[in-house]
Design an enzyme around this catalytic site. Sequence first.
Site, PDB file in Angstrom:
ATOM      1  N   SER A 150       0.832  -1.199   0.000  1.00 56.12           N
ATOM      2  CA  SER A 150       0.000   0.000   0.000  1.00 56.12           C
ATOM      3  C   SER A 150       0.863   1.243   0.000  1.00 56.12           C
ATOM      4  CB  SER A 150      -0.897   0.013   1.242  1.00 56.12           C
ATOM      5  OG  SER A 150      -1.557   1.254   1.410  1.00 56.12           O
ATOM      6  N   TYR A 169      -2.693  -0.876  10.106  1.00 56.53           N
ATOM      7  CA  TYR A 169      -2.687  -1.208   8.685  1.00 56.53           C
ATOM      8  C   TYR A 169      -1.363  -0.818   8.036  1.00 56.53           C
ATOM      9  CZ  TYR A 169      -4.367  -1.347   3.819  1.00 56.53           C
ATOM     10  OH  TYR A 169      -4.536  -1.614   2.490  1.00 56.53           O
TER      11      TYR A 169
END
Length: 297
Positions: free
Chosen positions: A190, A203
């Site tokens: 990400s 995350y």
Amino acid sequence: MTPDDTIADPRAAGAHSPSSGDQQQPAPGLTSKMDPPPDHGEETYVGKGLLVGRVALITGGDSGIGRAVAIAYAREGADVAISYLPVEQSDAEDTARWIEKAGRRALLLPGDIQDEAHCHELVAQTVARLGAIDILVNNAAHQTVNKELSDVTSAQIDESFRTNVFAMYYLCQAAVPHMKPGSAIVNSTSVQTKTASKTMLVYAATKGAIASLTIALSNLLAPQGIRVNCVAPGPVWTPIQPIAKDPEALEALGKDTVLGRPGQPAELAPAYVLLASAQGSYMTGALIPVTGGAPML
């Protein structure tokens, strides 16, 4: 892709943004409840035979980026197994229809990749029923958001790392013994690997771990002729967004990118095709950013 895609204005490409922020869903979320529906390349992706004869296993292949990759791989000639949670069965069946419409075999494998035994069973079933495993796409993810450090719970940390990181170890351990030279592992990391938003403490940490794991695995497996790379998406209109974000954050999705909009799953698929195919034969240990312009330096 159609010829017009080569000259499309990137500010307006990629279909639609969320129609409103008021469309939260409980985890794991379903595509059918999203407004507008995400674009997975159903009507646009055109294959070139880059993966003919290959077999791919994609975690989180029922929806979002996973569905877009499954459609693209099938149109490139691969048979595709997809892993997903049982409650996502309707999304998985939709994805299977697109795979089969491309003339390829679709294998649906429900279950929870937090479980090590299930990860091994995913690979075993793929090999037994489709005959091989040439491509492993570690894409499934769990995302939580926080306002303060005190908001983070041990359960969130455990579930996020088990889904996003531990499962990668289990799946790679199971898949690599079946892989031949020329096989590929593609991981989803990400933009959070570098931007690390203050609201994504857990995350971002898992995605940073994935980026590092990708490099280490690429070094370990290169002598076997197996390439390992990762793709770093920016804000993309997938079910993970209405699960994790409040209405205000959802309405703002992607507006702070250079292109001023969220991405669509279909815009990620070509990167996954490149990394799985012979077109990327000199790429291993690489991170491809598809972030709407956010730098990944």
